[in-house]
Design an enzyme around this catalytic site. Structure first.
Site, PDB file in Angstrom:
ATOM      1  CE1 TYR B 101       2.301  -9.864  -6.624  1.00  0.00           C
ATOM      2  CE2 TYR B 101       0.661 -11.254  -5.541  1.00  0.00           C
ATOM      3  CZ  TYR B 101       1.282 -10.030  -5.694  1.00  0.00           C
ATOM      4  OH  TYR B 101       0.908  -8.974  -4.920  1.00  0.00           O
ATOM      5  CD  GLU B 189       3.171  -6.618  -5.497  1.00  0.00           C
ATOM      6  OE1 GLU B 189       1.969  -6.403  -5.495  1.00  0.00           O
ATOM      7  OE2 GLU B 189       3.976  -5.968  -6.218  1.00  0.00           O
TER       8      GLU B 189
END
Lengths: 292, 380
Positions: B101, B189
């Site tokens: 991530y 993101e």
């Protein structure tokens, strides 16, 4: 006394030659605020309803001793205006403008910190503040306020009016009422105001009006627990707002489990702060805290 | 404003961030053609603004163009959490050996940007944050500073990225930071950030939210989405320039100021009712804004009663009243309306409404009680 503004306030209105600036400069004067200067680049040497206009904030400070500013310039120029005021040594910069990009606000606060400037920004996207009977800086309707012992802090303008009106109608006056603004990044938050109210001899009870989004209320609750001896009464709006939706204010959004009304209410209760279930209940809790 | 995945990936590509090759389709045939052009196994992904697309069956892998067509025809038109899928992204399927991530957002409390990386990618990062916060490495950066690849590499290293991914991931995160600043993002993101079996590091999913306050300096965003909502009423509100959120009740709500409107919704709830919407006419609204708002609310077939709650500061209550009367004339009002006016020119406003069918309420609680009773009676 009251906090941030009062008898000592000498106000410069940035953007005084614009429609909003001129109108509200007049309203602030009517309330009794000491409006000493206006500022609009390129309009120095003129005046607006008797208030002298300067090209820069620094000139206004030098010529008139201005120590507070109120910003009514469009969003595209407002961050720059706030920077200028801080650099000129203004102590309290009240930024009414809404719609300033978040990164711009962050940059201004950051630059001020890096240069160790002393001034504070209230707002942006806020209705300003009133120290009752002494000075009004911003766009709040002056007629609803009455001098008294209650300090009030809120993220919302109209909700402030609602609560002040209620308190006034019950015969409960206010010391300073301050709208800190509804944006995600603001210059002065609940904790800053609570610290000032704690020191202010005229404030006996503080009303804190929070809403969903962010964690300013949770931080305020933690601060109250350790640092505030005066009674605080809280209200949190947006209890029925669905997660993930931005409820008008840029800052009023619940993301994930963060910023929910429940977590804020819980934080206040754990800090021993009574939370009103409805607007009407606020007055009762305040009356109780005042021993009436 | 939230961007769709395909829009976010287009934006990331412009900043040198590697994403799977792919295109967006709105018919099964288009999807099949894209798969044929790509010449490999593909992922077919529903483009709607909700989480949990995969669990809802909105993401599928297809080996051939024919299978792509079949999957696209299944996914297009399906409803995910009440939203109808009108577009799918068809892109090269990537085989991951690891999923990470990387992301950044505005940290309100610290008044700063927080850049984050985690070796726990591919799952809901908020769950990771709640369960195992130590698995997310964070660093706070000012928008006035840059964020260089070496800083990103050291962040990725402390997050537990594998050595062979560090160089590419570092460049990717640094590029994402550049995008964040230049595009005025409030969230950017990559989840998962994939280490593929061929050694490439790829942004397999992308999420970008841009700051609504920056739209004036990014006119291209307007054309990009025309509002980020998939709901027809919210889209109509966006076209009309109104701050509106659709809710699930049957009481239409209009007020001035976000905090006051939220408190009004809460008051309705406390009386046992449910609001159909959040609508803030803002500060200083003139009659035409009120008329516009009322017309919009009346388009909602679920609405059984309406509450207008205004505390005038800059807003003048007589303007609100004349807007209401204008709307009643233009579209007719099929439901009862409760109006509570206080503050600037409230008397004048109430005077304008005297003799009409509008119910005048004294305070907020009073107004909420009235409107809930009227909605429950089901007057139409």
């Amino acid at each position: 006394m009251g906090i941030f503004v009062g008898e000592h306030t000498r106000l410069v209105v940035q953007g005084i030659t614009g429609r909003e600036g001129r109108f509200h400069a007049g309203r602030m004067k009517e309330y009794g605020t000491n409006v000493v200067a206006g500022m609009t680049p390129g309009r120095g040497g003129t005046d607006v309803d008797g208030v002298p206009v300067y090209d820069t904030v620094l000139e206004a400070v030098k010529e008139t001793g201005a120590n507070t500013s109120c910003i009514f310039v469009p969003a595209s120029a407002a961050a720059d205006a706030a920077s200028e005021a801080l650099a000129a040594g203004i102590e309290t910069v009240v930024c009414i403008t809404e719609g300033i990009p978040t990164l711009d606000v962050m940059s201004v606060l950051d630059a001020a910190k890096a240069q160790a400037l002393k001034g504070r920004i209230i707002g942006p996207n806020c209705p300003g503040l009133v120290t009752c009977g002494k000075a009004l800086v911003g766009i709040m309707p002056g007629n609803i306020f009455t001098p008294g012992p209650v300090g009030l802090i809120s993220r919302s303008g109209t909700l402030t009016y609602e609560v002040v009106n209620l308190l006034t109608s019950k015969g409960i006056g206010q010391s300073t009422c301050i709208g800190v603004g509804g944006d995600p990044i603001i210059g002065t938050n609940f904790v800053d105001c609570l610290a000032e109210f704690e020191r202010d001899p005229e404030t006996r009870v503080v009303v804190l009006i929070g809403e969903i989004g962010g964690q300013d209320e949770e931080d305020a609750a933690a601060f109250i627990k350790d640092n505030v001896s005066k009674p605080v009464v809280a209200f949190v709006s947006g209890r029925t707002a669905p997660p993930g939706k931005r409820m008008g204010h840029a800052g009023a959004i619940v993301s994930g489990s963060m910023g929910t009304a429940e977590s804020k209410v819980r934080a206040f209760r754990e800090a021993g702060v009574p939370v009103a279930d409805s607007i009407a209940d606020i007055a009762d809790l305040v009356a109780k805290a005042l021993g009436r | 404003m939230k961007l769709h995945e395909f829009q976010a990936k287009d934006m990331m590509r412009r900043y040198g961030i590697r994403t799977p090759r792919g295109e967006v389709a709105s018919t099964p045939d288009e999807a099949g053609e894209i798969a044929a052009r790509l010449g490999c196994a593909v992922a077919v992904k529903a483009q709607v603004h909700v989480g949990g697309r995969g669990k809802a069956g909105g993401i599928a892998v297809a080996a051939t163009p024919d299978e792509t067509r079949r999957q696209a025809s299944r996914i297009l038109g399906m409803s995910i959490k009440g939203l109808t899928v009108t577009r799918v992204l068809v892109e090269e399927a990537v085989n991951a050996t690891r999923e990470y991530y990387a992301g950044m957002t505005v940290d309100r409390a610290r008044r700063s940007i927080v850049v984050m990386a985690s070796s726990e990618g591919g799952v809901d990062i908020e769950d990771v944050a709640a369960r195992t916060p130590e698995r997310i490495a964070k660093v706070w950066v000012s928008p006035r500073d840059g964020f260089e690849p070496w800083q990103a590499r050291s962040l990725a290293l402390s997050a537990g990225f594998e050595r062979k991914a560090l160089g590419q991931a570092g460049a990717m995160i640094a590029n994402l930071f550049r995008l964040f600043i230049r595009e005025d993002a409030s969230l950017a993101e990559i989840n998962p950030l994939m280490l593929a079996d061929d050694g490439r590091v790829i942004a397999a999913d992308a999420k970008i939210t841009v700051d609504d306050n920056s739209l004036s300096r990014h006119p291209e965003y307007q054309a990009l989405t025309g509002g980020d909502s998939d709901d027809p009423l919210e889209q109509e509100a966006y076209r009309r320039g109104l701050t509106y959120v659709k809710l699930d009740g049957n009481i239409g709500v209009i007020g001035n100021g976000a905090g006051l409107v939220m408190a009004t919704l809460d008051a309705i709830n406390a009386e046992g009712g449910r609001a159909a919407d959040f609508l803030d006419i803002g500060g200083g609204a003139r009659a035409d804004v009120v008329k516009n708002a009322l017309e919009l609310i009346l388009m909602d077939g679920r609405v059984r009663a309406i509450l207008i709650n205004v505390f005038g500061g800059i807003t003048r209550c007589d303007e609100v009243a004349s807007g209401l009367l204008a709307a009643a004339e233009s579209v007719g009002v099929r439901v009862p309306i409760v109006v509570r006016l206080a503050g600037t020119r409230a008397e004048e406003g109430r005077e304008l409404l005297r003799g009409t069918s509008v119910v005048a309420a004294e305070g907020m609680a009073d107004a909420a009680r009235h409107v809930v009773a009227l909605a429950a009676r089901g007057v139409s």
